[in-house]
Design an enzyme around this catalytic site. Structure first.
Site, PDB file in Angstrom:
ATOM      1  N   CYS A   5      47.066  41.384  47.607  1.00 23.95           N
ATOM      2  CA  CYS A   5      46.923  42.062  48.910  1.00 23.95           C
ATOM      3  C   CYS A   5      45.939  43.216  48.765  1.00 23.95           C
ATOM      4  O   CYS A   5      45.085  43.429  49.638  1.00 23.95           O
ATOM      5  CB  CYS A   5      48.273  42.558  49.421  1.00 23.95           C
ATOM      6  SG  CYS A   5      49.298  41.263  50.165  1.00 23.95           S
ATOM      7  N   HIS A  44      49.900  37.573  53.137  1.00 24.83           N
ATOM      8  CA  HIS A  44      50.769  37.452  51.954  1.00 24.83           C
ATOM      9  C   HIS A  44      51.820  36.358  52.123  1.00 24.83           C
ATOM     10  O   HIS A  44      52.611  36.378  53.071  1.00 24.83           O
ATOM     11  CB  HIS A  44      51.483  38.772  51.640  1.00 24.83           C
ATOM     12  CG  HIS A  44      52.349  38.650  50.416  1.00 24.83           C
ATOM     13  ND1 HIS A  44      51.911  39.012  49.161  1.00 24.83           N
ATOM     14  CD2 HIS A  44      53.589  38.132  50.242  1.00 24.83           C
ATOM     15  CE1 HIS A  44      52.854  38.742  48.279  1.00 24.83           C
ATOM     16  NE2 HIS A  44      53.887  38.206  48.903  1.00 24.83           N
ATOM     17  N   ASN A  86      50.262  27.526  40.228  1.00 22.35           N
ATOM     18  CA  ASN A  86      51.467  27.842  39.462  1.00 22.35           C
ATOM     19  C   ASN A  86      52.483  28.431  40.430  1.00 22.35           C
ATOM     20  O   ASN A  86      52.157  29.345  41.195  1.00 22.35           O
ATOM     21  CB  ASN A  86      51.136  28.849  38.354  1.00 22.35           C
ATOM     22  CG  ASN A  86      50.175  28.284  37.322  1.00 22.35           C
ATOM     23  OD1 ASN A  86      50.281  27.116  36.947  1.00 22.35           O
ATOM     24  ND2 ASN A  86      49.229  29.088  36.870  1.00 22.35           N
ATOM     25  N   GLY A  92      54.842  29.430  35.605  1.00 24.51           N
ATOM     26  CA  GLY A  92      53.809  30.265  34.993  1.00 24.51           C
ATOM     27  C   GLY A  92      53.090  31.184  35.964  1.00 24.51           C
ATOM     28  O   GLY A  92      52.041  31.736  35.622  1.00 24.51           O
ATOM     29  N   HIS A  99      48.163  31.509  45.457  1.00 26.31           N
ATOM     30  CA  HIS A  99      46.749  31.321  45.127  1.00 26.31           C
ATOM     31  C   HIS A  99      46.562  29.985  44.426  1.00 26.31           C
ATOM     32  O   HIS A  99      47.489  29.457  43.804  1.00 26.31           O
ATOM     33  CB  HIS A  99      46.223  32.459  44.248  1.00 26.31           C
ATOM     34  CG  HIS A  99      47.006  32.658  42.983  1.00 26.31           C
ATOM     35  ND1 HIS A  99      48.191  33.338  42.950  1.00 26.31           N
ATOM     36  CD2 HIS A  99      46.779  32.236  41.707  1.00 26.31           C
ATOM     37  CE1 HIS A  99      48.660  33.356  41.714  1.00 26.31           C
ATOM     38  NE2 HIS A  99      47.833  32.676  40.939  1.00 26.31           N
ATOM     39  N   HIS A 101      43.937  28.084  41.700  1.00 25.09           N
ATOM     40  CA  HIS A 101      42.853  28.219  40.732  1.00 25.09           C
ATOM     41  C   HIS A 101      41.897  27.036  40.924  1.00 25.09           C
ATOM     42  O   HIS A 101      42.344  25.887  40.928  1.00 25.09           O
ATOM     43  CB  HIS A 101      43.388  28.155  39.305  1.00 25.09           C
ATOM     44  CG  HIS A 101      44.370  29.226  38.948  1.00 25.09           C
ATOM     45  ND1 HIS A 101      44.060  30.292  38.134  1.00 25.09           N
ATOM     46  CD2 HIS A 101      45.682  29.383  39.261  1.00 25.09           C
ATOM     47  CE1 HIS A 101      45.135  31.055  37.965  1.00 25.09           C
ATOM     48  NE2 HIS A 101      46.129  30.519  38.636  1.00 25.09           N
TER      49      HIS A 101
END
Ligand code: 5GP
Ligand code: ZN
Length: 113
Positions: A5, A44, A86, A92, A99, A101
């Site tokens: 955030c 969020h 994750n 993890g 989010h 990756h």
């Protein structure tokens, strides 16, 4: 307080790759490949379970999926890449703001599945 955030709000600097009204995509501070970009919703949500339970979650998930494509285009990942999410402690996840990756720029070999 939430690290991502703060990054979305510009309180903590990041290296932006792509942005629109719903997502910010920036380089991971500890990259595991030549391209390692985090696709982060500007609102969020704790994780994939949380976003799926919210009324506006689908909007943000759709924006994340499209942002993955934009990042792949920008980073020239036409020959392939990997998207990782994750979820939770056992998954993890270390930053508890949803989010994805986007990892690529090299032939990825270390496959779990
Ligand atoms: P997770 O482990 O939750 O799936 O992913 C969190 C990611 O955030 C990690 O890959 C970590 O390197 C990255 N990260 C942690 N702190 C920062 C930061 O301050 N800036 C950036 N750009 N990435 C961060
Ligand atoms: Zn957050």
């Amino acid at each position: 307080m939430c690290l991502f955030c703060d990054i979305v709000e510009g309180k903590i600097p990041s290296t932006k790759v792509y942005e629109n009204d719903k997502v910010l995509c920036f380089r991971d501070i500890n990259p595991v490949a030549p391209t390692h970009v985090l696709v982060v919703p500007k609102k969020h949500f704790d994780n994939i379970i949380d976003v799926s339970s919210k009324e506006d979650g689908a909007l943000y998930l759709d924006a994340c999926a499209k942002a993955v494509s934009e990042v792949a285009k920008i980073e020239g990942l036409g020959t392939g890449f990997r998207v990782i999410n994750n979820c939770g402690e056992d998954g993890g996840q270390t930053v508890m703001h949803l989010h994805f990756h986007v990892i690529g720029g090299v032939k990825l070999t270390e496959k779990m599945i």
